[in-house]
Design a protein around this motif. Structure first.
Motif, PDB file in Angstrom:
ATOM      1  N   LEU A  44       0.857  -1.182   0.000  1.00 35.43           N
ATOM      2  CA  LEU A  44       0.000   0.000   0.000  1.00 35.43           C
ATOM      3  C   LEU A  44       0.894   1.233   0.000  1.00 35.43           C
ATOM      4  O   LEU A  44       1.530   1.542   1.000  1.00 35.43           O
ATOM      5  N   MET A  45       0.958   1.914  -1.137  1.00 31.12           N
ATOM      6  CA  MET A  45       1.772   3.121  -1.231  1.00 31.12           C
ATOM      7  C   MET A  45       0.929   4.334  -0.891  1.00 31.12           C
ATOM      8  O   MET A  45      -0.179   4.497  -1.415  1.00 31.12           O
ATOM      9  N   LEU A  46       1.444   5.181  -0.011  1.00 32.06           N
ATOM     10  CA  LEU A  46       0.765   6.402   0.394  1.00 32.06           C
ATOM     11  C   LEU A  46       1.545   7.595  -0.135  1.00 32.06           C
ATOM     12  O   LEU A  46       2.775   7.647  -0.026  1.00 32.06           O
ATOM     13  N   ALA A  47       0.854   8.566  -0.698  1.00 31.41           N
ATOM     14  CA  ALA A  47       1.503   9.760  -1.227  1.00 31.41           C
ATOM     15  C   ALA A  47       0.571  10.953  -1.087  1.00 31.41           C
ATOM     16  O   ALA A  47      -0.652  10.805  -0.989  1.00 31.41           O
ATOM     17  N   GLU A  57       2.871  10.009 -12.610  1.00 30.62           N
ATOM     18  CA  GLU A  57       4.287   9.682 -12.470  1.00 30.62           C
ATOM     19  C   GLU A  57       4.529   8.734 -11.298  1.00 30.62           C
ATOM     20  O   GLU A  57       5.348   7.807 -11.379  1.00 30.62           O
ATOM     21  N   LEU A  58       3.798   8.950 -10.194  1.00 30.70           N
ATOM     22  CA  LEU A  58       3.955   8.055  -9.049  1.00 30.70           C
ATOM     23  C   LEU A  58       3.413   6.667  -9.348  1.00 30.70           C
ATOM     24  O   LEU A  58       4.004   5.653  -8.950  1.00 30.70           O
ATOM     25  N   VAL A  74      -2.878   5.167  -2.240  1.00 32.29           N
ATOM     26  CA  VAL A  74      -3.770   6.172  -1.664  1.00 32.29           C
ATOM     27  C   VAL A  74      -3.108   7.529  -1.828  1.00 32.29           C
ATOM     28  O   VAL A  74      -2.002   7.749  -1.341  1.00 32.29           O
ATOM     29  N   PHE A  75      -3.785   8.442  -2.522  1.00 28.25           N
ATOM     30  CA  PHE A  75      -3.356   9.826  -2.594  1.00 28.25           C
ATOM     31  C   PHE A  75      -4.215  10.647  -1.635  1.00 28.25           C
ATOM     32  O   PHE A  75      -5.436  10.518  -1.626  1.00 28.25           O
ATOM     33  N   PRO A 102       5.276   4.736   2.534  1.00 27.10           N
ATOM     34  CA  PRO A 102       4.948   6.159   2.419  1.00 27.10           C
ATOM     35  C   PRO A 102       5.946   6.859   1.491  1.00 27.10           C
ATOM     36  O   PRO A 102       7.101   7.062   1.848  1.00 27.10           O
ATOM     37  N   LEU A 103       5.500   7.195   0.290  1.00 26.95           N
ATOM     38  CA  LEU A 103       6.374   7.864  -0.670  1.00 26.95           C
ATOM     39  C   LEU A 103       6.315   9.371  -0.422  1.00 26.95           C
ATOM     40  O   LEU A 103       5.669  10.132  -1.132  1.00 26.95           O
TER      41      LEU A 103
END
Length: 324
Positions: A44-47, A57-58, A74-75, A102-103
């Protein structure tokens, strides 16, 4: 390759050099490693999120991260409802463990501390984050289009998410050799580096305490640049775009004064933005430096393969930690 899903919403001198060496050695970023093959693993990437191009891009960076595992994104502004939905969605896909990545460029902000609370790392919500949300400060400055979608109603800042499977939270970027390499590539692209000063320019946080920590990380990047490009002047600043106007204006005045001093000394100035993706805050940079007669490198960190490598590294480390 797994599919992703979108959810809208430190010291000085010798010690600094030693720190750079240790961080580089610990990064494990030089030697390629085998792809992760675990279809029961959820990432799960958070940005923070931005406009469509920024988000794209992400998403590309996550998609390019090698491995067989489930991916979702999740943005947004640490909204527990949206994050919970994506945790549940991953669990419904059959994952039996989750690595949260978390990016973010820095952990030193009220937003990231609130995110830590939402994820169960901190005991209390971040007071400053709550005040900024309540008073709408995050939306009061004229912003480029990356912030145009932040019109959602006030969130419940005391709610937290729940996991029904084992999980681990990776760290944001702060300082990382993979990211330093991207910045060095931007500088290396400059054809004439004689009598040039580089200004590394980052967004930065609201509070002064956080800003000092941002500057410590920027100092690490600057020192590494100086060691690679001999005789190159490297300065670093934050423009603190989310802070109250008087703080933001002071930060911008300091940047402009710094550039003028370099120019008075007979050096040309090239600004290297320390931003995750384009079509966002670089618009603000161009505006407040419009009459400074300096060159601004248009490229942000993305697109670059090193962001995907960084994601892979966080997933791999998280998977190892889950197995302990």
């Amino acid at each position: 390759m797994g599919k992703y899903k979108i959810a809208a919403t430190s010291s000085i001198g010798g010690l600094l050099v030693f720190t750079l060496l240790i961080l580089t050695l610990l990064s494990g970023c030089v030697k390629p490693q085998e792809e992760i093959n675990d279809p029961k693993l959820g990432v799960l990437m958070l940005a923070h999120g931005g406009n469509q191009n920024w988000n794209k891009e992400l998403l590309k960076a996550l998609s390019a991260a090698r491995g067989n595992f489930k991916r979702q994104v999740v943005f947004g502004m640490a909204d527990p409802d949206v994050i919970q939905q994506e945790i549940v969605s991953l669990q419904k896909e059959g994952v039996n463990k989750i690595v949260v990545v978390p990016l973010f460029l820095s952990s030193h902000s009220e937003l990231y501390r609130q995110l830590e609370y939402v994820l169960g790392i901190r005991e209390e919500p971040d007071i400053l984050f709550g005040l900024l949300i309540e008073h709408g400060k995050k939306h009061s400055n004229p912003m480029p289009s990356e912030h145009a979608d932040h019109t959602e109603p006030l969130m419940d800042i005391v709610r937290r998410v729940e996991f029904s499977v084992p999980h681990v939270i990776a760290s944001p970027i702060n300082y990382h050799p993979l990211i330093a390499s991207i910045l060095e590539e931007r500088v290396a692209s400059i054809s004439n580096k004689e009598n040039i000063s580089i200004v590394l320019l980052a967004h930065g946080p609201v509070s002064e305490t956080d800003n000092k920590l941002w500057l410590q990380d920027l100092q690490l990047y600057a020192e590494r640049m100086r060691s690679k490009f001999k005789n190159l002047q490297v300065l670093y600043h934050t423009f603190r775009d989310d802070a109250p106007d008087f703080i933001r204006n002071q930060a911008i005045d300091k940047i402009r004064d710094s550039i003028r001093q370099e120019q008075k000394a007979g050096r040309g100035v090239i600004v290297v933005p320390y931003l995750l993706a384009s079509d966002g805050r670089e618009v603000a940079i161009k505006e407040f430096l419009a009459d400074c007669k300096c060159t601004i490198i248009p490229a942000a960190l993305l697109p670059h393969k090193n962001i995907s490598l960084w994601i892979e590294q966080q997933v791999r480390r998280g998977k190892i930690k889950l197995a302990e």
